[in-house]
Design a protein around this motif. Structure first.
Motif, PDB file in Angstrom:
ATOM      1  N   GLU A 130       0.832  -1.214   0.000  1.00 34.31           N
ATOM      2  CA  GLU A 130       0.000   0.000   0.000  1.00 34.31           C
ATOM      3  C   GLU A 130       0.864   1.261   0.000  1.00 34.31           C
ATOM      4  OE1 GLU A 130      -3.165   0.377  -0.321  1.00 34.31           O
ATOM      5  OE2 GLU A 130      -3.669  -1.759  -0.344  1.00 34.31           O
ATOM      6  N   LYS A 131       1.898   1.270   0.826  1.00 34.95           N
ATOM      7  CA  LYS A 131       2.777   2.437   0.882  1.00 34.95           C
ATOM      8  C   LYS A 131       3.494   2.641  -0.439  1.00 34.95           C
ATOM      9  CE  LYS A 131       6.335   4.607   3.728  1.00 34.95           C
ATOM     10  NZ  LYS A 131       7.193   4.476   4.921  1.00 34.95           N
ATOM     11  N   LEU A 132       3.963   1.519  -1.055  1.00 36.21           N
ATOM     12  CA  LEU A 132       4.637   1.617  -2.341  1.00 36.21           C
ATOM     13  C   LEU A 132       3.674   2.108  -3.423  1.00 36.21           C
ATOM     14  CD1 LEU A 132       7.226   1.179  -3.923  1.00 36.21           C
ATOM     15  CD2 LEU A 132       6.548  -1.220  -4.280  1.00 36.21           C
ATOM     16  N   ALA A 133       2.406   1.669  -3.352  1.00 33.70           N
ATOM     17  CA  ALA A 133       1.404   2.121  -4.326  1.00 33.70           C
ATOM     18  C   ALA A 133       1.158   3.626  -4.192  1.00 33.70           C
ATOM     19  CB  ALA A 133       0.108   1.349  -4.134  1.00 33.70           C
ATOM     20  N   ASN A 134       1.118   4.116  -2.976  1.00 30.54           N
ATOM     21  CA  ASN A 134       0.936   5.561  -2.771  1.00 30.54           C
ATOM     22  C   ASN A 134       2.109   6.354  -3.334  1.00 30.54           C
ATOM     23  OD1 ASN A 134      -1.536   5.220  -1.497  1.00 30.54           O
ATOM     24  ND2 ASN A 134      -0.595   5.033   0.535  1.00 30.54           N
ATOM     25  N   LEU A 135       3.324   5.827  -3.184  1.00 26.14           N
ATOM     26  CA  LEU A 135       4.507   6.548  -3.652  1.00 26.14           C
ATOM     27  C   LEU A 135       4.555   6.644  -5.171  1.00 26.14           C
ATOM     28  CD1 LEU A 135       7.221   5.159  -1.178  1.00 26.14           C
ATOM     29  CD2 LEU A 135       6.297   7.481  -1.261  1.00 26.14           C
ATOM     30  N   VAL A 136       4.055   5.601  -5.891  1.00 21.81           N
ATOM     31  CA  VAL A 136       4.134   5.607  -7.363  1.00 21.81           C
ATOM     32  C   VAL A 136       2.784   5.944  -7.983  1.00 21.81           C
ATOM     33  CG1 VAL A 136       6.021   3.941  -7.366  1.00 21.81           C
ATOM     34  CG2 VAL A 136       3.662   3.126  -7.495  1.00 21.81           C
ATOM     35  N   SER A 137       1.870   6.539  -7.201  1.00 26.63           N
ATOM     36  CA  SER A 137       0.536   6.854  -7.734  1.00 26.63           C
ATOM     37  C   SER A 137       0.610   7.869  -8.872  1.00 26.63           C
ATOM     38  CB  SER A 137      -0.356   7.390  -6.613  1.00 26.63           C
ATOM     39  OG  SER A 137       0.220   8.559  -6.043  1.00 26.63           O
ATOM     40  N   ASP A 138       1.716   8.666  -8.957  1.00 32.24           N
ATOM     41  CA  ASP A 138       1.854   9.658 -10.026  1.00 32.24           C
ATOM     42  C   ASP A 138       2.422   9.042 -11.303  1.00 32.24           C
ATOM     43  OD1 ASP A 138       4.222   9.242  -8.452  1.00 32.24           O
ATOM     44  OD2 ASP A 138       5.141  10.889  -9.575  1.00 32.24           O
TER      45      ASP A 138
END
Length: 659
Positions: free
Chosen positions: A96-104
């Protein structure tokens, strides 16, 4: 001229100071923008580092998952599952944290979703394999191969994911280096350009300021001399104003002003004239004239054409530099010219843009009045015009005041005569009209007592009608007299105890209360109020009597009397269980002779409530009613409090009824 020089000087100073400030602010803005851009690029590098670190953590957890399961499958010992269980509890949070970081980044987000799908499939297969191991079943080769393929795909995807982020970090690091170089070179270049420009600009501005400063000093000296002359002129005008204010009449007002004006203007003869455009005449009301023959003009009435050929010429300043050489002169100037006058200045007098006269200044010197003299004469004439108009208005107001005083005296005499006639009429009603009624009432009673046996029932009934009519007429006359006295009598307001007032009223009504068997409830103690005691007792008697009278037959009257405080007012209420009053009649019942029911149903004269309202109004109060048909009524009166508090917010508020 000095104002222009000062304006130029201020503009140079402002530009000398303002332009460098603007350029420095611009440089600062550009530097801030470049630094912000550099910080943004650096933030992207830091963001990429965070993504890579999180990706490596995810890769480590996936490896720990696989290592823990492999050890368990080889040994069958559950202690080897601890790395798997720990990593399995953290893997979703890390994803989840990794997904938030690459959401852009849509590409990396899609790749991460694929990794999570593969990891979910692997986790489902490995959960089944662990369950089979716990049951003692042998793992098939196909199961190992399937999990190996899934693991290989996960490793490849996570390696590609990390590789992509490494490339992004390299690109963004290079962007940081390029941006840093741009910031450095741009800042140095702008500083050199702006510094050179400012040095040249300031040198030019200082040179121009020094040149303008000398010009401004010269102009300032000239204006200082003009200001000194203006101060002398203002002092003279002030003396003229004081002379105008000291004047008690129009003649002295004009004479004082012209005498003071002679100190600053080179004139010899001066006068003021007023115009009457309705009669087309003019009159010289006063002046400062030294020539004895010209003094005969003061007070003289003459046609308007003696001052100008037509009325439009009177609207503007008229100056004739030499009366001898002038082509045309009005008759008044011809008269002046015959006495040796050579130049004349005529200034119109306006009040609220309305012409009502003019000021004339003249002298034996040719072209004696320059532009400054024109301005001074115009200013003095404007002030003098207002003073003359005010003086004329004062005389007019005094005339009106005298006429008004005369009319007031005549009206007062008429009112006194009317009051005397009213008192005589009241005396007549009180004595002459009531005496025949008492005679008629006495003889009717004697006839009823002495000749009862000789009269039949119809005759006795007629005598009874006569007696009741006489009583009703006597009551009506008494009520009218009471209402009349209440309107004219002088009353003295004082502190009154409402409890004592209500007790006196009930005492006077004791007989009627017993006859009606009325039930009275008084909420004691009642607060004090400011009122006239005897008038207030009569008001309360009328209200209680009204409450006893208007009830349905067979119903016992129940009356409640209570009081409430409302800001600076005391509201006394009389609540009954009577027949009630329709809303459209609630104001009408307080008028004289207004009745809602016939005398045969509810006896009375129709004056009782009129006496209530009149009495309360004489005591600076209010009276009203709240009622509905069949639901009883609440009559209320509001009187001033006996004690006023300084913190009351609305001393003059009108009392109101509260439901």
């Amino acid at each position: 001229m000095l104002n222009i020089a000062q304006s130029v000087f201020r503009r140079k100073i402002f530009s000398t100071i303002g332009l460098p400030i603007i350029l420095l602010l611009s440089l600062s803005g550009i530097s801030i923008w470049q630094i912000t851009r550099l910080l943004s690029v650096m933030n992207w590098v830091e963001h990429t580092d965070q993504v890579i670190a999180q990706a490596y953590l995810t890769q480590k957890l996936l490896v720990d998952l696989e290592t823990g399961v492999r050890g368990y499958q080889l040994t069958g010992n559950r202690e080897f599952l601890q790395p798997y269980e720990q990593s399995n509890s953290q893997i979703n949070t890390v994803f989840e944290k990794l997904a938030n970081l690459v959401s852009d980044n849509p590409t990396q987000t899609q790749r991460l979703k694929l990794i999570r799908v593969q990891q979910t499939n692997w986790n489902r297969e490995i959960s089944q394999a662990i369950a089979r191991k716990e049951r003692g079943e042998t793992e098939t080769l196909a199961g190992f191969q399937l999990r190996k393929r899934i693991t290989d795909r996960i490793r490849n995807e996570i390696a590609n994911f990390i590789g992509t982020e490494e490339q992004l970090r390299t690109q963004r690091t290079q962007a940081v280096q390029v941006t840093t170089q741009q910031v450095i070179f741009t800042s140095i270049g702008l500083a050199i350009v702006i510094g050179s420009f400012l040095a040249y600009f300031i040198w030019r501005q200082v040179l121009q300021v020094s040149q303008n400063y000398q010009t401004a000093l010269t102009i300032a000296e000239q204006q200082a001399q003009q200001a000194q002359r203006a101060a002398q002129r203002l002092a003279a005008l002030h003396n003229i104003d004081r002379a105008i204010l000291r004047a008690e009449s129009i003649e002295s007002l004009i004479s004082n002003a012209l005498s003071k004006m002679r100190e600053i203007l080179p004139y010899q003869q001066g006068f003021a004239a007023v115009f009457d455009f309705e009669t087309c005449t003019s009159r010289i009301i006063a002046g400062s004239i030294t020539d004895k023959e010209l003094q005969s003009l003061i007070g003289a009435q003459m046609p308007l054409t003696d001052f100008a050929a037509n009325a439009s010429e009177l609207q503007s300043i008229r100056y004739i530099a030499d009366l001898v050489t002038a082509q045309f002169c009005p008759p008044i100037l011809v008269e002046l010219r015959s006495q040796g006058i050579r130049s004349s200045l005529c200034i119109p007098m306006f009040v609220e843009e309305k012409l009502f006269g003019e000021m004339n200044l003249s002298t034996t010197v040719v072209d004696a009045f320059d532009r400054e003299a024109h301005n001074i004469a115009y200013e003095v004439t404007a002030q003098l015009a207002i003073a003359i108009q005010q003086s004329l208005l004062r005389e007019q107001i005094q005339t009106y005041a005298n006429e008004l005083e005369k009319r007031v005296a005549e009206r007062t005499a008429q009112l006194q005569e009317t009051n005397q006639e009213l008192e005589a009429f009241t005396y007549t009603i009180s004595h002459d009209l009531r005496a025949p009624l008492r005679t008629m009432q006495g003889f009717a009673q004697a006839l009823q007592e002495d000749y009862t046996d000789k009269l039949d029932s119809a005759g006795q009934e007629y005598i009874q009608y006569i007696t009741e009519g006489a009583v009703q007429m006597d009551t009506l006359i008494a009520d009218l007299l009471a209402y009349s006295r209440l309107s004219r009598a002088q009353i003295q307001m004082q502190k009154v105890d409402l409890t004592s007032v209500v007790e006196d009223a009930l005492k006077q009504l004791s007989t009627e209360l017993q006859e009606k068997q009325a039930q009275i409830t008084v909420a004691k103690p009642l607060p004090p109020a400011i009122a006239h005691r005897s008038t207030l007792v009569q008001v309360v008697i009328n209200l209680i009597g009204n409450a006893m009278k208007f009830v349905q037959p067979g119903i016992q009257p129940r009356i409640q009397i209570y009081a409430a405080e409302q800001q600076n007012w005391i509201q006394l209420s009389v609540l009954d269980n009577g027949i009630g009053i329709a809303p459209e009649h609630q104001e009408r019942i307080f008028r004289v002779f207004e009745r809602l029911h016939g005398v045969e149903t509810y006896p009375g004269t129709g004056i009782g409530l009129a006496i209530v309202r009149k009495g309360v109004e004489r005591m600076n109060g209010r009276a009203g009613v709240e009622s509905q048909l069949g639901a009883g009524s609440r009559f209320w009166i509001a009187l001033p409090k006996a004690v006023f508090h300084s913190n009351d917010s609305d001393d003059a508020s009108t009392p109101h009824s509260d439901n």
